[in-house]
Design an enzyme around this catalytic site. Structure first.
Site, PDB file in Angstrom:
ATOM      1  N   SER A  70       0.602  -1.677   0.451  1.00  0.00           N
ATOM      2  CA  SER A  70       0.228   0.059  -0.188  1.00  0.00           C
ATOM      3  C   SER A  70       0.796   1.115   0.304  1.00  0.00           C
ATOM      4  O   SER A  70       2.042   1.315   0.676  1.00  0.00           O
ATOM      5  CB  SER A  70      -0.986   0.325   1.291  1.00  0.00           C
ATOM      6  N   TYR A  94      -2.122  -1.243  11.047  1.00  0.00           N
ATOM      7  CA  TYR A  94      -1.585  -0.912   9.946  1.00  0.00           C
ATOM      8  C   TYR A  94      -0.679  -1.395   8.706  1.00  0.00           C
ATOM      9  O   TYR A  94      -0.599  -2.223   7.703  1.00  0.00           O
ATOM     10  CB  TYR A  94      -3.772  -0.577   8.954  1.00  0.00           C
ATOM     11  N   LYS A  98       2.012  -3.512   6.992  1.00  0.00           N
ATOM     12  CA  LYS A  98       2.078  -3.625   5.406  1.00  0.00           C
ATOM     13  C   LYS A  98       3.484  -3.779   5.088  1.00  0.00           C
ATOM     14  O   LYS A  98       4.461  -4.384   4.384  1.00  0.00           O
ATOM     15  CB  LYS A  98       1.487  -2.747   4.742  1.00  0.00           C
TER      16      LYS A  98
HETATM   17  N1  LIG Z   1      -8.712  -1.327  -0.928  1.00  0.00           N
HETATM   18  C1  LIG Z   1      -7.971  -0.395  -0.896  1.00  0.00           C
HETATM   19  O1  LIG Z   1      -7.950   0.733  -0.342  1.00  0.00           O
HETATM   20  C2  LIG Z   1      -5.989  -1.474  -0.287  1.00  0.00           C
HETATM   21  C3  LIG Z   1      -5.656  -0.093  -0.896  1.00  0.00           C
HETATM   22  C4  LIG Z   1      -3.966  -0.548  -0.550  1.00  0.00           C
HETATM   23  C5  LIG Z   1      -3.926  -1.542  -0.236  1.00  0.00           C
HETATM   24  N2  LIG Z   1      -4.939  -2.444   0.335  1.00  0.00           N
HETATM   25  C6  LIG Z   1      -4.743  -4.645   0.333  1.00  0.00           C
HETATM   26  O2  LIG Z   1      -5.351  -4.489  -0.661  1.00  0.00           O
HETATM   27  C7  LIG Z   1      -5.601  -6.353  -0.138  1.00  0.00           C
HETATM   28  C8  LIG Z   1      -6.739  -6.497  -0.862  1.00  0.00           C
HETATM   29  O3  LIG Z   1      -8.312  -4.815  -0.083  1.00  0.00           O
HETATM   30  P1  LIG Z   1      -9.194  -5.073  -0.478  1.00  0.00           P
HETATM   31  O4  LIG Z   1     -10.085  -4.135  -0.449  1.00  0.00           O
HETATM   32  O5  LIG Z   1      -9.804  -5.972  -1.326  1.00  0.00           O
HETATM   33  O6  LIG Z   1      -9.736  -5.472   1.053  1.00  0.00           O
HETATM   34  P2  LIG Z   1     -11.095  -6.530   1.376  1.00  0.00           P
HETATM   35  O7  LIG Z   1     -11.644  -6.672   3.026  1.00  0.00           O
HETATM   36  O8  LIG Z   1     -12.136  -6.216   0.446  1.00  0.00           O
HETATM   37  O9  LIG Z   1     -10.236  -7.973   0.814  1.00  0.00           O
HETATM   38  C9  LIG Z   1      -9.187  -8.662   2.192  1.00  0.00           C
HETATM   39  C10 LIG Z   1      -9.576 -10.292   2.077  1.00  0.00           C
HETATM   40  O10 LIG Z   1      -9.142 -10.354   2.970  1.00  0.00           O
HETATM   41  C11 LIG Z   1      -9.879 -11.939   3.539  1.00  0.00           C
HETATM   42  N3  LIG Z   1      -8.781 -12.214   4.885  1.00  0.00           N
HETATM   43  C12 LIG Z   1      -8.000 -11.375   5.625  1.00  0.00           C
HETATM   44  N4  LIG Z   1      -7.439 -12.056   6.135  1.00  0.00           N
HETATM   45  C13 LIG Z   1      -7.980 -13.497   6.168  1.00  0.00           C
HETATM   46  C14 LIG Z   1      -7.006 -14.354   6.373  1.00  0.00           C
HETATM   47  N5  LIG Z   1      -6.458 -14.924   7.822  1.00  0.00           N
HETATM   48  N6  LIG Z   1      -7.133 -15.797   5.742  1.00  0.00           N
HETATM   49  C15 LIG Z   1      -7.795 -15.635   4.746  1.00  0.00           C
HETATM   50  N7  LIG Z   1      -8.320 -14.727   4.234  1.00  0.00           N
HETATM   51  C16 LIG Z   1      -8.701 -13.789   5.450  1.00  0.00           C
HETATM   52  C17 LIG Z   1     -10.638 -10.781   4.211  1.00  0.00           C
HETATM   53  O11 LIG Z   1     -12.028 -11.663   4.211  1.00  0.00           O
HETATM   54  C18 LIG Z   1     -11.446 -10.505   3.450  1.00  0.00           C
HETATM   55  O12 LIG Z   1     -12.152 -11.327   2.156  1.00  0.00           O
HETATM   56  C19 LIG Z   1      -5.468  -5.908   0.927  1.00  0.00           C
HETATM   57  O13 LIG Z   1      -4.170  -6.382   1.823  1.00  0.00           O
HETATM   58  C20 LIG Z   1      -5.278  -4.496   1.385  1.00  0.00           C
HETATM   59  O14 LIG Z   1      -4.159  -4.250   2.668  1.00  0.00           O
HETATM   60  C21 LIG Z   1      -5.977  -2.088  -0.310  1.00  0.00           C
HETATM   61  O1  LIG Z   2     -15.666  10.322   5.129  1.00  0.00           O
HETATM   62  C1  LIG Z   2     -14.641  10.725   4.676  1.00  0.00           C
HETATM   63  C2  LIG Z   2     -13.796   9.360   4.219  1.00  0.00           C
HETATM   64  C3  LIG Z   2     -12.659   9.808   4.433  1.00  0.00           C
HETATM   65  N1  LIG Z   2     -12.507  11.209   3.691  1.00  0.00           N
HETATM   66  C4  LIG Z   2     -11.507  12.055   2.915  1.00  0.00           C
HETATM   67  O2  LIG Z   2     -11.047  11.120   1.480  1.00  0.00           O
HETATM   68  C5  LIG Z   2      -9.422  11.526   1.265  1.00  0.00           C
HETATM   69  C6  LIG Z   2      -9.462  10.301   1.668  1.00  0.00           C
HETATM   70  O3  LIG Z   2      -9.430   8.376   2.689  1.00  0.00           O
HETATM   71  P1  LIG Z   2      -9.320   7.325   2.012  1.00  0.00           P
HETATM   72  O4  LIG Z   2     -10.199   6.593   0.991  1.00  0.00           O
HETATM   73  O5  LIG Z   2      -9.927   6.617   4.201  1.00  0.00           O
HETATM   74  O6  LIG Z   2      -8.445   6.713   1.826  1.00  0.00           O
HETATM   75  P2  LIG Z   2      -6.063   6.635   2.655  1.00  0.00           P
HETATM   76  O7  LIG Z   2      -6.662   7.624   4.039  1.00  0.00           O
HETATM   77  O8  LIG Z   2      -5.983   7.584   1.895  1.00  0.00           O
HETATM   78  O9  LIG Z   2      -6.761   5.766   2.721  1.00  0.00           O
HETATM   79  C7  LIG Z   2      -6.777   4.340   1.790  1.00  0.00           C
HETATM   80  O10 LIG Z   2      -5.518   4.081   0.836  1.00  0.00           O
HETATM   81  C8  LIG Z   2      -4.245   4.231   1.747  1.00  0.00           C
HETATM   82  C9  LIG Z   2      -3.741   3.404  -0.052  1.00  0.00           C
HETATM   83  O11 LIG Z   2      -3.542   5.240  -0.120  1.00  0.00           O
HETATM   84  C10 LIG Z   2      -4.884   2.429   1.978  1.00  0.00           C
HETATM   85  O12 LIG Z   2      -3.622   1.921   1.926  1.00  0.00           O
HETATM   86  C11 LIG Z   2      -5.643   2.682   2.915  1.00  0.00           C
HETATM   87  O13 LIG Z   2      -6.295   1.803   3.138  1.00  0.00           O
HETATM   88  C12 LIG Z   2      -7.075   3.537   2.896  1.00  0.00           C
HETATM   89  O14 LIG Z   2      -7.982   2.960   3.202  1.00  0.00           O
HETATM   90  C13 LIG Z   2      -8.613  11.492   2.747  1.00  0.00           C
HETATM   91  O15 LIG Z   2      -8.175  13.111   2.908  1.00  0.00           O
HETATM   92  C14 LIG Z   2      -9.951  11.654   3.541  1.00  0.00           C
HETATM   93  O16 LIG Z   2      -9.512  12.022   4.777  1.00  0.00           O
HETATM   94  C15 LIG Z   2     -13.219  12.131   4.330  1.00  0.00           C
HETATM   95  O17 LIG Z   2     -13.363  13.047   3.712  1.00  0.00           O
HETATM   96  N2  LIG Z   2     -14.502  12.135   4.273  1.00  0.00           N
END
Ligand SMILES: NC(=O)c1ccc[n+]([C@@H]2O[C@H](COP(=O)([O-])OP(=O)(O)OC[C@H]3O[C@@H](n4cnc5c(N)ncnc54)[C@H](O)[C@@H]3O)[C@@H](O)[C@H]2O)c1
Ligand SMILES: O=c1ccn([C@@H]2O[C@H](COP(=O)(O)OP(=O)(O)O[C@H]3O[C@H](CO)[C@@H](O)[C@H](O)[C@H]3O)[C@@H](O)[C@H]2O)c(=O)[nH]1
Length: 309
Positions: A70, A94, A98
């Site tokens: 991330s 969190y 990572k």
């Molecule tokens: N969505 C974002 O903003 C974002 C940004 C950066 C990185 N990521 C990373 O990308 C990956 C996928 O994100 P997402 O948005 O699809 O999240 P998500 O929560 O929708 O999916 C994650 C999945 O992992 C599964 N999981 C968690 N722990 C587990 C375990 N011990 N065994 C098996 N399954 C398990 C959960 O049940 C869930 O289905 C995550 O690692 C997240 O940290 C997401």
């Molecule tokens: O109700 C809300 C939610 C978010 N924000 C703003 O929107 C922006 C984006 O926020 P958010 O969507 O929560 O994303 P991030 O905080 O940037 O974090 C996301 O993006 C990261 C990677 O850049 C990942 O690691 C995190 O898991 C994921 O939650 C930020 O300025 C927040 O303050 C608001 O103003 N109101």
């Protein structure tokens, strides 16, 4: 197959049934706020799962791995865009999971160069599959901006809270690099191609972002335009742990993976709205959600109820 990566047996069962060339490791807990209040849950789940997975992969001689890292590992960078060699600095448990997972993978590759690993640092994934059939459906209170905006647009929430209006940015709100989930998906297939075609890839890291920064208000305006819905706003102070501005340097992924994002924020909002209007209550539908909410209200202490109301 469903299983828990914290249980080695669950992973072994899958590896007994199939022979894998590579693994894409997406699993993990990802709510930043929850990780601050429940750090052990995050360290335990996100680290044990990775260690177990890599151990079982190694035993089965499958040493090709793509990992969901991330942009959170950059913290608030000194300048933007962030290149992959920027110093790493995390501000919450969190993010630390990572970074530790990345470090584990670098160490494992160092100890056994047969491992080939790609760390993908996602920026802010949004949008849905263009069919409107696959989209994000948070199980509880949405923490991220766009799932919240979507719930306001379909009438499940009344108002979007904007966290911070005094950042030194063009409109005072935070800047992020929003990337369409379809672009993110194609970044993974490119990463696998790269693993299979580059014997000395080692443990490589790539940003998956568009290289463009968008403010919260710009993102809301794009969604209003795509949906034709009003998104009432209220302003609150900055959210703890939030950074001012992050967006990706994309040159490395372009040059080495042959990948660049195709979609802009208008496409992301169009596709997310298509999913939202077809599935305003996500995969579970309204009725099931109500039943779930009632059960939750009965069984949980008051402080945890807010999401269901
Ligand atoms: N969505 C974002 O903003 C974002 C940004 C950066 C990185 N990521 C990373 O990308 C990956 C996928 O994100 P997402 O948005 O699809 O999240 P998500 O929560 O929708 O999916 C994650 C999945 O992992 C599964 N999981 C968690 N722990 C587990 C375990 N011990 N065994 C098996 N399954 C398990 C959960 O049940 C869930 O289905 C995550 O690692 C997240 O940290 C997401
Ligand atoms: O109700 C809300 C939610 C978010 N924000 C703003 O929107 C922006 C984006 O926020 P958010 O969507 O929560 O994303 P991030 O905080 O940037 O974090 C996301 O993006 C990261 C990677 O850049 C990942 O690691 C995190 O898991 C994921 O939650 C930020 O300025 C927040 O303050 C608001 O103003 N109101």
């Amino acid at each position: 197959m469903q299983g828990d990566l914290c249980k080695v047996d669950d992973i072994q069962k899958v590896f007994k049934l199939y022979r894998f060339e590579a693994v894409i490791h997406f699993a993990g807990l990802k709510a930043v706020g929850e990780s601050v209040s429940k750090p052990l849950r995050y360290y335990s789940n996100n680290l044990v799962s990775t260690i177990n997975l890599m151990e079982v992969m190694s035993k089965n001689n499958c040493k090709n791995l793509v990992f969901s890292s991330s942009a959170t590992v950059y913290g608030q960078p000194e300048s933007v865009p962030c290149t992959e060699d920027y110093p790493l600095h995390v501000t919450n448990p969190y993010g630390r999971t990572k970074l530790i997972n990345e470090d584990i993978m670098r160490d494992v590759h160092h100890a056994d160069p047969e491992w080939k690993i790609v760390l993908l640092r996602y920026f802010n994934p949004v949008g849905s599959h263009p069919s409107g059939e696959i989209g994000e459906d948070p199980m509880d209170y949405p923490n991220n901006l766009m799932p919240f905006v979507q719930q306001v647009a379909v009438g499940r929430k009344e108002v979007l809270t904007v966290f911070g209006q005094d950042y030194p940015t063009r409109d005072g709100t935070g800047i992020r690099d929003y990337i369409h989930v379809m672009d993110l998906a194609s970044g993974h297939t490119k990463a696998l191609d790269k693993l299979f075609t580059t014997p000395d890839i080692g443990c490589a890291v790539y940003n998956l972002g568009t290289g463009k920064g968008t403010t919260v208000l710009e993102m809301v305006a794009a969604f209003v335009k795509a949906s034709g819905k009003e998104i009432p706003l209220k302003y609150a102070g900055r959210r703890p742990g939030d950074c001012r501005e992050v967006y990706a340097a994309t040159e490395k992924a372009e040059k080495e993976l042959g990948w660049r994002a195709k979609f802009g924020i208008a496409d992301m909002c169009r596709d997310q709205w298509n999913w939202a209007k077809k599935n305003p209550y996500g995969y579970r539908g309204h009725q099931e959600l109500e039943v779930h909410a009632q059960k939750f209200i009965k069984s949980e202490p008051l402080s945890n109820r807010h999401w269901a109301l």
